[in-house]
Motif scaffolding. Structure first.
Motif, mmCIF file in Angstrom:
data_model
loop_
_atom_site.group_PDB
_atom_site.id
_atom_site.type_symbol
_atom_site.label_atom_id
_atom_site.label_comp_id
_atom_site.label_asym_id
_atom_site.label_seq_id
_atom_site.Cartn_x
_atom_site.Cartn_y
_atom_site.Cartn_z
ATOM 1 N N LEU A 143 74.721 -6.446 31.944
ATOM 2 C CA LEU A 143 75.915 -7.266 32.113
ATOM 3 C C LEU A 143 77.205 -6.451 32.045
ATOM 4 O O LEU A 143 78.256 -6.913 32.486
ATOM 5 N N ARG A 144 77.113 -5.252 31.501
ATOM 6 C CA ARG A 144 78.310 -4.430 31.288
ATOM 7 C C ARG A 144 79.126 -4.255 32.573
ATOM 8 O O ARG A 144 80.359 -4.371 32.575
ATOM 9 N N ALA A 145 78.427 -4.005 33.684
ATOM 10 C CA ALA A 145 79.119 -3.742 34.947
ATOM 11 C C ALA A 145 79.819 -4.984 35.494
ATOM 12 O O ALA A 145 80.703 -4.878 36.345
ATOM 13 N N LEU A 146 79.424 -6.155 35.000
ATOM 14 C CA LEU A 146 79.997 -7.392 35.516
ATOM 15 C C LEU A 146 81.159 -7.898 34.670
ATOM 16 O O LEU A 146 81.771 -8.922 34.998
ATOM 17 N N MET A 147 81.484 -7.209 33.593
ATOM 18 C CA MET A 147 82.475 -7.699 32.646
ATOM 19 C C MET A 147 83.831 -7.047 32.873
ATOM 20 O O MET A 147 83.931 -5.893 33.274
ATOM 21 N N ILE A 153 81.600 -5.762 25.147
ATOM 22 C CA ILE A 153 80.200 -5.450 24.848
ATOM 23 C C ILE A 153 80.002 -5.217 23.350
ATOM 24 O O ILE A 153 79.021 -5.692 22.760
ATOM 25 N N VAL A 154 80.930 -4.506 22.731
ATOM 26 C CA VAL A 154 80.825 -4.230 21.291
ATOM 27 C C VAL A 154 80.891 -5.530 20.503
ATOM 28 O O VAL A 154 80.114 -5.749 19.559
ATOM 29 N N ARG A 155 81.806 -6.400 20.896
ATOM 30 C CA ARG A 155 81.943 -7.674 20.181
ATOM 31 C C ARG A 155 80.706 -8.542 20.349
ATOM 32 O O ARG A 155 80.243 -9.182 19.399
ATOM 33 N N LEU A 185 74.648 -2.559 12.603
ATOM 34 C CA LEU A 185 75.976 -3.159 12.518
ATOM 35 C C LEU A 185 77.047 -2.147 12.114
ATOM 36 O O LEU A 185 78.100 -2.047 12.760
ATOM 37 N N THR A 186 76.782 -1.403 11.044
ATOM 38 C CA THR A 186 77.797 -0.456 10.538
ATOM 39 C C THR A 186 78.176 0.611 11.561
ATOM 40 O O THR A 186 79.371 0.913 11.729
ATOM 41 N N PRO A 187 77.216 1.213 12.292
ATOM 42 C CA PRO A 187 77.605 2.237 13.286
ATOM 43 C C PRO A 187 78.510 1.721 14.409
ATOM 44 O O PRO A 187 79.154 2.523 15.092
ATOM 45 N N LEU A 188 78.573 0.389 14.609
ATOM 46 C CA LEU A 188 79.466 -0.147 15.644
ATOM 47 C C LEU A 188 80.934 0.103 15.303
ATOM 48 O O LEU A 188 81.790 0.119 16.188
ATOM 49 N N LYS A 189 81.210 0.271 13.983
ATOM 50 C CA LYS A 189 82.584 0.487 13.506
ATOM 51 C C LYS A 189 83.512 -0.621 14.000
ATOM 52 O O LYS A 189 84.618 -0.385 14.476
ATOM 53 N N THR A 233 82.089 -16.699 26.000
ATOM 54 C CA THR A 233 83.542 -16.524 26.154
ATOM 55 C C THR A 233 83.902 -15.123 26.635
ATOM 56 O O THR A 233 85.004 -14.906 27.144
ATOM 57 N N TYR A 234 82.989 -14.164 26.472
ATOM 58 C CA TYR A 234 83.266 -12.782 26.890
ATOM 59 C C TYR A 234 82.797 -12.504 28.318
ATOM 60 O O TYR A 234 83.070 -11.432 28.859
ATOM 61 N N LEU A 235 82.077 -13.457 28.911
ATOM 62 C CA LEU A 235 81.543 -13.248 30.259
ATOM 63 C C LEU A 235 82.398 -13.973 31.288
ATOM 64 O O LEU A 235 82.834 -15.105 31.047
#
Length: 609
Positions: A143-147, A153-155, A185-189, A233-235
């Motif tokens: 989906l990344r390419a469509l956003m 993506i991180v959220r 979760l933590t590595p997402l910062k 809501t992010y798409l």
């Protein structure tokens, strides 16, 4: 859940409806759309659905329908849908899918050549609903390419992992949950504050405790549907429609119609089941308080003021005849009957103020009156008769929200804060007060003065500031329940609406006649959408708050109308006090046959523009 857009064939980057040929012709027989549904053939033969039944109501006479379909197909090409038509089809498809009519959705998408959503989105939806978190995370990469926003993506990943973490905890898989927290979760910062909150849930002793502290429905369809709503809501809507989009649009349409309805005076109900979608919303003027229901004639001189109690159960009226009359409002018929008369106001009664709990009523007199009376309404006893000096002019009063203090003042320079026994707590020197109002903060008092302005006075730190400046004397003013708007009656100018927060003049209302007499206007109706004022031309004027021209002019009084009060709990009830010695009670049209009601009342003239 049935996938209404999952592509089994070749992926396509097109995100809305797919008509396979530029000239609008349908695809070849047996071809599959990217939503995985069979397409119709060029010849216009009946369309096969996923359960193998024939499409359309004519399945019982397939030969005839095939022949007619072939004829139509040979005469003209299949119409290419516009963007608006494609959007409507997708909205209908989403709504039907929500109702569980999945076969109908399949047929609709197939016959129109549309796709409900991108195949990657469908796959993502299914994996989320099935709790297959690793697969859902992989779907995000597709989906990344469509956003539009790379940060989305991180959220989205954070929301997925949060759900995964909570479900592990509920299942008692503490080690797995800890691994999600530390290793994923933590590595997402991202949103470290929320991660700290999530880590605290490790201490929950049981599932009920976890659900309560996390304010979470628990593992299952409900929480995953809520998660999907957030993820959507992010798409972009071309990839996946926002949740319940058709219902949202219909609700907005209903609300807009109500907002534009001049006479809408009932509580707003956002539930679509409470309205008809087949007709435009319209309120009749017969439902509006512009018909005389009662004429109260117990006063024997000019009536200067009227005010409903805060709970709407009583009306207080003050007159030049030296009395205050308390009227009881019947909760069923809305008729008023005399409850008690409070006597002895030698100068007459020109202003009244109910205490916040309606226990007490304060009465003030005209300019030459140096006294005020504080009555216990429930017992009819005079609690306090206050006078600081015979030189004073106590013509206005306002209650502090705590109900234990009030402020009073007059045009000779008096401005006092007192307790219920009339003891002076504070005073402000040299302020010539015309009208007063206490704000809900319990500290700030608004006062209009002889300098054609309203100033805010803080009795705690003894500071004051200018809020409203007019070019003509402010005879009276009142403030909306939320404290944001002030309604002013300005000498020779009429009724003005001010925004106290932005300190700007919002609107000037037309029609009312006002010289230098003190006339009191009011907010009214549900959400205080309406404004009413008396007038020196013997009428009561009503405006919708957003319009400058009156929506009704109420006739019946024979002299100046000094004050109007709208019942705060019965939006269809209003009272007006006049120099003709009467108080008129206004309400909706009586229950009559339509023909009678049409010609019922000459005293409400339609002012629609």
């Amino acid at each position: 859940m049935q996938a209404n857009g999952a592509g089994q064939g070749q992926e396509s980057a097109e995100l809305s409806c797919l008509n396979s040929a530029q000239n609008g012709e349908s695809s070849s027989a047996g071809g599959a759309h990217s939503n995985g549904l069979l397409s119709s053939t060029d010849s216009g033969n009946s369309v096969g659905t996923s359960n193998g039944s024939a499409a359309g109501p004519g399945s019982g006479s397939s030969a005839a329908s095939t022949a007619s379909g072939s004829e139509v197909g040979s005469l003209k090409k299949k119409k290419r849908l516009s963007q608006a038509e494609e959007d409507v089809i997708r909205l209908i498809g989403q709504h039907l899918h929500g109702l569980g009519l999945n076969q109908t959705v399949d047929l609709l998408m197939q016959e129109s050549g549309c796709r409900l959503e991108h195949s990657s989105a469908t796959k993502f939806r299914n994996h989320v609903m099935e709790g297959e978190w690793d697969k859902a995370e992989n779907d995000l990469n597709e989906l990344r390419a469509l956003m539009h926003s790379p940060n989305a993506i991180v959220r989205m990943k954070f929301l997925l992992l949060q759900q995964k973490y909570l479900e592990y905890l509920e299942d008692g898989k503490v080690l797995e949950a800890l691994q999600v927290l530390r290793g994923e979760l933590t590595p997402l910062k991202y949103n470290t504050d929320r991660i700290h909150v999530l880590s605290g849930y490790l201490m929950c002793s049981h599932a009920e405790d976890l659900r309560a502290k996390a304010e979470w429905e628990g593992k299952g369809t409900a929480s995953r549907c809520r998660l999907l709503d957030k993820l959507q809501t992010y798409l972009p809507p071309s990839v996946m429609l926002p949740p319940r989009r058709l219902q949202t649009l219909l609700r907005q349409a209903v609300e807009l119609q109500r907002d534009r309805c001049l006479y809408h005076n009932t509580k707003l109900d956002s539930n679509l089941d409470s309205v008809s979608l087949l007709l435009d919303h319209v309120c009749s003027r017969k439902q509006f308080p512009c018909y005389t229901q009662q004429i109260l004639t117990e006063h024997c001189n000019e009536v200067w003021f009227c005010k409903f109690s805060n709970d709407g159960t009583k009306l207080a009226t003050g007159s030049k005849d030296t009395t205050v009359i308390i009227w009881q409002v019947d909760p069923e018929s809305h008729q008023l009957k005399l409850l008690r008369t409070l006597e002895g106001h030698a100068y007459g009664v020109s202003y009244l103020a109910w205490s916040p709990d309606d226990t007490y009523l304060i009465a003030c007199g005209p300019d030459d009156c140096s006294e005020l009376w504080l009555w216990n309404v429930q017992t009819g006893e005079l609690r306090t008769k206050m006078s600081q000096s015979h030189e004073d002019s106590l013509t206005s009063v306002a209650w502090n929200p705590d109900g234990k203090r009030f402020v009073t003042g007059g045009q000779r320079g008096q401005f006092y804060q007192c307790d219920l026994d009339g003891n002076l707590l504070d005073s402000w020197e040299g302020v010539r007060v015309q009208c007063l109002w206490c704000l809900s903060d319990g500290r700030t008092v608004l006062a209009s003065d002889t300098h054609q302005r309203i100033r805010g006075y803080n009795f705690e730190d003894l500071t004051d500031r200018n809020i409203v400046q007019e070019d003509h004397p402010i005879m009276s003013f009142t403030v909306s329940k939320n404290g944001r708007l002030a309604l002013l009656n300005v000498a020779t100018q009429g009724v003005h609406l001010w925004d106290l927060q932005d300190r700007v003049l919002v609107r000037k209302y037309q029609g009312v006649t006002q010289g230098f007499y003190t006339i009191h206007s009011c907010f009214g109706g549900h959400n205080e959408d309406f404004i009413a004022s008396g007038s020196e031309d013997h009428k009561v004027y009503i405006w919708h708050r957003r319009g400058e021209l009156p929506i009704a002019e109420l006739t019946g009084h024979t002299r100046t109308v000094n004050c109007v009060s709208w019942n705060p709990t019965i939006p269809g009830l209003m009272a007006s006090a006049s120099d003709d010695g009467t108080v008129r009670v206004w309400g909706p049209a009586p229950f009559l046959e339509t023909q009678e009601a049409d010609g019922l009342n000459e005293n409400c003239s339609n002012m629609d523009s």
